[in-house]
Design a protein around this motif. Sequence first.
Motif, PDB file in Angstrom:
ATOM      1  N   MET A 160      20.678  36.857  99.696  1.00  0.00           N
ATOM      2  CA  MET A 160      20.637  35.467  99.244  1.00  0.00           C
ATOM      3  C   MET A 160      19.803  35.324  97.972  1.00  0.00           C
ATOM      4  SD  MET A 160      22.321  33.637 101.550  1.00  0.00           S
ATOM      5  CE  MET A 160      21.634  32.070 102.004  1.00  0.00           C
ATOM      6  N   VAL A 161      18.666  36.005  97.953  1.00  0.00           N
ATOM      7  CA  VAL A 161      17.803  35.938  96.776  1.00  0.00           C
ATOM      8  C   VAL A 161      18.514  36.537  95.565  1.00  0.00           C
ATOM      9  CG1 VAL A 161      15.669  36.815  95.752  1.00  0.00           C
ATOM     10  CG2 VAL A 161      15.645  35.911  98.081  1.00  0.00           C
ATOM     11  N   ASP A 162      19.162  37.685  95.762  1.00  0.00           N
ATOM     12  CA  ASP A 162      19.887  38.329  94.666  1.00  0.00           C
ATOM     13  C   ASP A 162      21.007  37.426  94.150  1.00  0.00           C
ATOM     14  OD1 ASP A 162      18.241  40.499  94.958  1.00  0.00           O
ATOM     15  OD2 ASP A 162      19.733  41.763  95.978  1.00  0.00           O
ATOM     16  N   ARG A 163      21.700  36.771  95.070  1.00  0.00           N
ATOM     17  CA  ARG A 163      22.798  35.889  94.644  1.00  0.00           C
ATOM     18  C   ARG A 163      22.250  34.676  93.915  1.00  0.00           C
ATOM     19  NH1 ARG A 163      25.662  33.466  92.457  1.00  0.00           N
ATOM     20  NH2 ARG A 163      27.821  32.795  92.812  1.00  0.00           N
ATOM     21  N   ALA A 164      21.144  34.119  94.425  1.00  0.00           N
ATOM     22  CA  ALA A 164      20.554  32.942  93.792  1.00  0.00           C
ATOM     23  C   ALA A 164      20.064  33.261  92.390  1.00  0.00           C
ATOM     24  CB  ALA A 164      19.405  32.408  94.645  1.00  0.00           C
TER      25      ALA A 164
END
Length: 398
Positions: free
Chosen positions: A54-58
């Motif tokens: 999620m962090v990488d996508r955000a």
Amino acid sequence: MKYDFDHVIDRKLGKCRKWDNKILKEKFGLNENAIPMDLADLDFECSPAIKKAMVDRAALGDYGYTYAYDEYYDALISWNKRRFHVDIKKEWIKLTFGTCGTLHYIVQCFCKPGDAVMINTPAYDPFAEAVEHGGCRLICNSLKLENMRYYLDFETMEKQMVEEKVKLFIFCSPQNPSGRVWTKEELHRLSELCIKHNVLLVCDEIHRDVIFDCASFTTLWNAHEEIADYSIMCVSPNKGFNLGGLKSSYIIIKNKEIRECFLAYLQKVYVTSPHVFAIPAIVAAYNKSEEWLDELTQYISENFEIVYEWFETHMPKAKVMKSDSSFLAWIDMRDVFENEEEITRFFTEANISMVIGSYFVADGENWVRLNIGTQKSILKEALSRIGEVYARWEKKER
């Protein structure tokens, strides 16, 4: 354990509906120190793999329209094969915006106003809402309660199917609110009845990821060699991996005619591109979080043991049904309280939210469902509060 499920996170920071002070006050009359045990989500931080995804996508800074790409389908197919020993194909899968909404669509697609739709009771109330909002007749098949365990009443079920001309059956496996895992033999017999009487079987398996004895669970399509052609599977990572806010459920439909009919309906109601964070979260859950899920299941199993022992010792008139799955304790309060008004006052005094039994359509009056998918420190505090209030109530007239 490799993962620290005892770590308490402040869920109020994320505007969590379950822990929101305003909602708890307005809905339950509780104060800011309340312990919520009603809404069926987990109090644990998600798996590190999901959080990283999620962090990488955000971090990409692009939150435009997306689609269900190949990694998503590959993860689903692998998970269902590896975990549940069922082979599915890409074209059978459709991502939807939550199981409850999907049930509404299914009823409206395959039933006409006045058609009969069956559920087992006690049942999750949105099952009934989907039927009633579709203008259909709700047929309740009561589960048989024997020695604090539920069983399917096949004789009455078949009689109702014939007399009421049941068109569709919304079935929960594992069962909510009890956590009952149906045996392969029970699912086989259910399948035979649905095939025999031409009833479309809609199987909700969203609680199947948290099973205390994995060998005990049989996914519907492995219970009968023909039922895959007469059913729709509703599946979700939301319960086991706590992804409810991402609307990341999906359905699996093998039968081409049924599938094309339903996909055409979803086009009418404009179910299109998925939530931008749903796909990476599901891929990380199914591909990289299996060990985390296994440890979570062990932790919740330990929570159940705490609950069983506590009620047997401190509140023996209350009977906790032994659960095979999930994180929802189903408790018979009929020998403790006179009515549900008393139960509600009791838990309000304990500053704990819960789901009252009458919420579950029928056959649940004077029962309570408590969500124990939380840290042991919070669970023990909740039990302590229940014990303190119970001690006071035992000393005074109610």
